[in-house]
Scaffold this motif. Structure first.
Motif, PDB file in Angstrom:
ATOM      1  N   THR A   1       0.813  -1.211   0.000  1.00  0.00           N
ATOM      2  CA  THR A   1       0.000   0.000   0.000  1.00  0.00           C
ATOM      3  C   THR A   1       0.843   1.256   0.000  1.00  0.00           C
ATOM      4  O   THR A   1       0.586   2.203  -0.739  1.00  0.00           O
TER       5      THR A   1
ATOM      6  N   LEU B   1      -8.551   8.414   1.218  1.00  0.00           N
ATOM      7  CA  LEU B   1      -8.722   7.105   1.846  1.00  0.00           C
ATOM      8  C   LEU B   1      -9.178   7.230   3.290  1.00  0.00           C
ATOM      9  O   LEU B   1     -10.066   6.500   3.747  1.00  0.00           O
ATOM     10  N   SER B   2      -8.576   8.160   4.033  1.00  0.00           N
ATOM     11  CA  SER B   2      -8.931   8.302   5.446  1.00  0.00           C
ATOM     12  C   SER B   2     -10.379   8.762   5.606  1.00  0.00           C
ATOM     13  O   SER B   2     -11.119   8.238   6.453  1.00  0.00           O
TER      14      SER B   2
ATOM     15  N   VAL C   1     -12.768   5.830   4.569  1.00  0.00           N
ATOM     16  CA  VAL C   1     -12.906   4.841   5.645  1.00  0.00           C
ATOM     17  C   VAL C   1     -13.776   5.399   6.765  1.00  0.00           C
ATOM     18  O   VAL C   1     -14.629   4.693   7.326  1.00  0.00           O
TER      19      VAL C   1
ATOM     20  N   LEU D   1     -11.656   7.115  13.131  1.00  0.00           N
ATOM     21  CA  LEU D   1     -11.399   6.274  11.962  1.00  0.00           C
ATOM     22  C   LEU D   1     -10.499   6.978  10.946  1.00  0.00           C
ATOM     23  O   LEU D   1      -9.586   6.373  10.384  1.00  0.00           O
TER      24      LEU D   1
ATOM     25  N   THR E   1      -6.680   5.698  10.188  1.00  0.00           N
ATOM     26  CA  THR E   1      -6.336   5.304   8.812  1.00  0.00           C
ATOM     27  C   THR E   1      -5.119   6.073   8.316  1.00  0.00           C
ATOM     28  O   THR E   1      -4.217   5.500   7.691  1.00  0.00           O
TER      29      THR E   1
ATOM     30  N   LEU F   1      -2.030   4.624   9.860  1.00  0.00           N
ATOM     31  CA  LEU F   1      -1.691   3.340   9.249  1.00  0.00           C
ATOM     32  C   LEU F   1      -1.020   3.530   7.890  1.00  0.00           C
ATOM     33  O   LEU F   1      -0.205   2.697   7.468  1.00  0.00           O
TER      34      LEU F   1
END
Length: 268
Positions: A3, A18-19, A22, A54, A58, A61
C-alpha cells in the motif's frame, strides 16, 4: 500490493481521500448497526467522534505524519460545523487544499516546513567568503530566505544561490520574492531535492527532519566535490560526526552541523 509503495508519489491527496472514505463508510456502518439494536439514531457527537477516530487511525496506518493525521481527524467535525453555520460546502475542502499546497510534501518526504531564523542566516552566510564566487543550494528552501541571504552578503557576480522546494505554496512565494529581488544570481525551482545534482555546489544546506538525513548524506557523499560543505540545521546524520558545529542560541537553541567533504569518519 504494498500500500505504501502504491501511495508513494500520490500523497497527500490519496491519504486524505482514503482516510475520509474509511471514516464515512465505517461511521455509516456503525450508525446502521446502532439503529438496528437500539431503534435510535447515534448522537451527532458520537458520529463525529467515531468518524474522526477512523480518519486519524487510517492516516497513521498509511504512515502520515502525526500533525497531518490530527488534521484529518478534525476534518469531519469541521465539515459538519461548516454546514451547520451555513458556510458553503467548499470551505473545508478549500482549507484542506490550501494545507496540501503549503505542506503536502511533508507526507511523502516526512519533512515539515521549517524556517531559518535571522541568527541562523547570519552564521550560515558567514561560512562563505563575501567577495569570492560560490555556488550554494538550499534543499527544501521554503520561502527562499537562504538564497536571498547569501545574495545579500556575497557580491561576486559569478556566484549562484539556488533553492529547491516541492511544496507548491512555499515555492510560489519563494519564486515571487526572488523575482522581486531582481538578482539574476538567485534561482528557485520546483522539484524534489533527491533530483538535485550536488556535484556543482560549494555549500549544500538543509533544514529538514531526522527521517531523510541518512539517505541525503549518502547522496551528498556520492556527489559533492572535495572540500565542499554539507550543512544541516538541527538534525544530525546517524553514525557520522560533523566536522564542526556552530551553536544557534535563538529560537530552539540548536545548531548548524557542518561536514567537509569527504567526511573522515564515515561508517562503511
Amino acid at each position: 500490493m504494498d500500500t505504501n509503495r502504491f501511495l508513494r508519489g500520490r500523497r497527500p491527496i490519496a491519504v486524505a481521500i482514503l482516510s475520509q472514505g474509511v471514516a464515512t463508510v465505517g461511521t455509516l456502518g456503525v450508525v446502521q448497526a446502532h439503529y438496528a439494536v437500539t431503534a435510535t439514531d447515534l448522537p451527532l457527537w458520537g458520529k463525529l467522534t467515531l468518524a474522526g477516530i477512523l480518519a486519524g487511525a487510517t492516516a497513521l496506518l498509511l504512515q502520515a505524519r502525526l500533525t497531518w493525521a490530527v488534521l484529518l481527524t478534525l476534518l469531519p467535525t469541521a465539515f459538519v460545523l461548516a454546514l451547520q453555520l451555513d458556510l458553503p460546502a467548499w470551505v473545508p475542502a478549500a482549507a484542506l487544499t490550501l494545507l496540501v499546497l503549503a505542506a503536502g510534501n511533508s507526507l511523502g518526504d516526512r519533512v515539515p516546513l521549517y524556517l531559518s531564523n535571522r541568527e541562523t542566516l547570519d552564521k550560515l552566510t558567514a561560512l562563505a567568503p563575501s567577495g569570492e564566487p560560490i555556488r550554494v543550494i538550499d534543499l527544501g528552501c521554503g520561502f527562499g530566505a537562504v538564497p536571498r541571504a547569501f545574495a545579500k552578503t556575497n557580491s561576486h557576480p559569478e556566484s549562484r544561490f539556488e533553492g529547491v522546494e516541492s511544496a507548491i505554496l512555499p515555492f510560489i512565494v519563494a519564486r515571487l520574492l526572488a523575482v522581486l529581488r531582481r538578482d539574476s544570481r538567485i534561482a528557485i525551482r520546483y522539484g524534489s531535492l533527491w533530483r538535485a545534482d550536488l556535484s556543482v555546489y560549494d555549500l549544500v544546506y538543509c533544514f529538514l527532519s531526522p527521517h531523510p538525513m541518512g539517505s541525503l548524506f549518502e547522496k551528498a557523499v556520492d556527489e559533492m566535490k572535495s572540500g565542499a560543505l554539507f550543512v544541516s540545521n538541527s538534525f544530525d546524520v546517524p553514525g557520522i560526526s560533523p566536522t564542526r558545529t556552530i551553536p544557534i542560541e535563538s529560537g530552539r537553541s540548536t545548531g548548524l552541523l557542518i561536514w567537509s567533504m569527504p567526511p573522515e569518519d564515515r561508517d562503511e
